[in-house]
Design a protein around this motif. Structure first.
Motif, PDB file in Angstrom:
ATOM      1  N   THR A 257       0.831  -1.192   0.000  1.00  0.00           N
ATOM      2  CA  THR A 257       0.000   0.000   0.000  1.00  0.00           C
ATOM      3  C   THR A 257       0.874   1.254   0.000  1.00  0.00           C
ATOM      4  O   THR A 257       2.095   1.186   0.177  1.00  0.00           O
ATOM      5  CB  THR A 257      -0.890   0.040   1.249  1.00  0.00           C
ATOM      6  OG1 THR A 257      -0.056   0.185   2.413  1.00  0.00           O
ATOM      7  CG2 THR A 257      -1.732  -1.216   1.364  1.00  0.00           C
ATOM      8  N   SER A 258       0.233   2.383  -0.140  1.00  0.00           N
ATOM      9  CA  SER A 258       0.903   3.648   0.130  1.00  0.00           C
ATOM     10  C   SER A 258       1.088   3.786   1.645  1.00  0.00           C
ATOM     11  O   SER A 258       0.530   3.013   2.431  1.00  0.00           O
ATOM     12  CB  SER A 258       0.077   4.808  -0.416  1.00  0.00           C
ATOM     13  OG  SER A 258      -1.220   4.804   0.176  1.00  0.00           O
ATOM     14  N   LYS A 260       0.654   4.794   5.383  1.00  0.00           N
ATOM     15  CA  LYS A 260      -0.437   5.158   6.275  1.00  0.00           C
ATOM     16  C   LYS A 260       0.155   5.721   7.565  1.00  0.00           C
ATOM     17  O   LYS A 260       1.038   5.115   8.161  1.00  0.00           O
ATOM     18  CB  LYS A 260      -1.304   3.940   6.624  1.00  0.00           C
ATOM     19  CG  LYS A 260      -1.714   3.080   5.435  1.00  0.00           C
ATOM     20  CD  LYS A 260      -2.648   3.801   4.492  1.00  0.00           C
ATOM     21  CE  LYS A 260      -3.068   2.880   3.336  1.00  0.00           C
ATOM     22  NZ  LYS A 260      -3.927   3.578   2.345  1.00  0.00           N
ATOM     23  N   ILE A 268       3.285   0.661   5.796  1.00  0.00           N
ATOM     24  CA  ILE A 268       2.774   0.134   4.538  1.00  0.00           C
ATOM     25  C   ILE A 268       2.407  -1.322   4.789  1.00  0.00           C
ATOM     26  O   ILE A 268       2.912  -1.950   5.736  1.00  0.00           O
ATOM     27  CB  ILE A 268       3.796   0.242   3.383  1.00  0.00           C
ATOM     28  CG1 ILE A 268       5.061  -0.563   3.683  1.00  0.00           C
ATOM     29  CG2 ILE A 268       4.118   1.694   3.083  1.00  0.00           C
ATOM     30  CD1 ILE A 268       6.024  -0.655   2.508  1.00  0.00           C
TER      31      ILE A 268
END
Length: 322
Positions: A257-258, A260, A268
């Motif tokens: 993921t990007s 957080k 991530i």
């Protein structure tokens, strides 16, 4: 390999009852509650489901590699520990503490204790908490200092993580991911059953360095719920280190993921090929940026986007005695 992860950052699991969870991990295991907060959902999602606590237990200051976190709520279903999951979380205890812990756990009504065994030359005490969460105490050395004001005498107290056991469907696929993250394969040990452990170690780490892959093909498949681990988080130094690991994962065909912002670290996430949920978490900002050390964990902390809804959040949470 450049930019390897620095061992385990934290482990996050599900629980059923907030007070029972708090009593076990602080009262029985002697960990410190270093943060009580809630799940950091997006503002638009925060009140679609039940608002639930997120507890962080650790050493005195929440050192990465000592932190086990729980999402406790009565609405969570009972889970089943099995393939495709992290199936045991292990803490380090001193060499001379085995008898103390066998007796302490046997006296705790909330714990289920199994016979002490041996793995890779170390004594292992397997047990479960009241939810059936598999845990282990393993003898060894560590640079983690025990919580000075905890209920367990310092000479016996937990000293951060020893490691985590993962039970994959295909052990080689998980091994490939561990080696991509910088882990080194250091040993293999057969079991009395039809299976074996393969041990991996993060280089240059003094605690939380081991991942054991348990390869036993006849074990049933795991199912999420209380009593199971949600994810294992690996440590990186900072955002730049995390980005380097993220790019390496992308190059290898994974889909992290990007970033957080989890307030106490940046994260991530990705799922490795056997379905185990993996997080890569930064050491900073840490748990001291919104509470002083002497009062860690004593007050409910909320992310900025929920501060103006504090009364609404608190009304949905169960009362707890910290």
């Amino acid at each position: 390999m450049s930019n390897p992860v620095s061992g385990i950052h934290h482990v996050t699991a599900y629980a059923h009852d907030p007070q029972e969870n708090l009593d076990f991990y602080t009262g029985v295991l002697g960990l410190r509650l270093v943060k009580q907060t809630v799940l950091f959902n997006n503002p638009s999602e925060a009140f679609k489901g039940p608002t639930m606590y997120h507890f962080y237990y650790a050493d005195e200051t929440g050192t990465p590699g000592s932190v086990i976190t729980f999402k406790p709520h009565h609405s969570i279903q009972k889970g089943q520990v099995g393939r495709g999951q992290a199936t045991a979380t292990a803490f380090t205890i001193p060499e001379g503490a085995v008898d103390y812990w066998v007796e302490r756990l046997a006296e705790a009504e909330s714990a289920t204790v199994y016979p002490t065994t041996e793995r890779f030359g170390r004594a292992v005490i397997p047990f479960q908490d009241q939810d059936g969460q598999p845990l282990e105490l393993i003898t060894g050395t560590s640079d983690i200092e025990p919580w000075a004001d905890g209920p367990v005498p310092a000479e016996h107290a937990l000293r951060g993580f020893h490691g985590v056991t993962i039970h994959p469907d295909n052990a080689q696929l998980t091994a490939d991911v561990l080696e991509l993250l910088g882990y080194e394969r250091v040993g293999r040990q057969p079991t009395p059953q039809d299976g074996d452990w393969t041990r991996f170690r993060a280089p240059g780490v003094e605690h939380g360095q081991f991942i054991d892959l348990y390869n036993e093909p006849n074990m049933h498949e795991g199912r999420w719920g209380y009593g199971t681990v949600h994810h294992v988080a690996f440590r990186v130094d900072d955002d730049d280190h995390q980005q380097a690991v993220r790019e390496r994962l992308l190059d290898a065909g994974h889909a992290p993921t990007s970033m957080k912002d989890r307030n106490y670290f940046h994260s991530i996430y990705f799922r490795e090929p056997n379905g185990v949920n993996v997080e890569i978490a930064t050491d900073p900002p840490g748990f001291l940026h919104d509470e002083p050390e002497d009062t860690l964990g004593t007050q409910l902390q909320l992310p900025p986007f929920l501060q103006d809804r504090r009364e609404e959040v608190e009304a949905q949470l169960a009362d707890i005695d910290v």
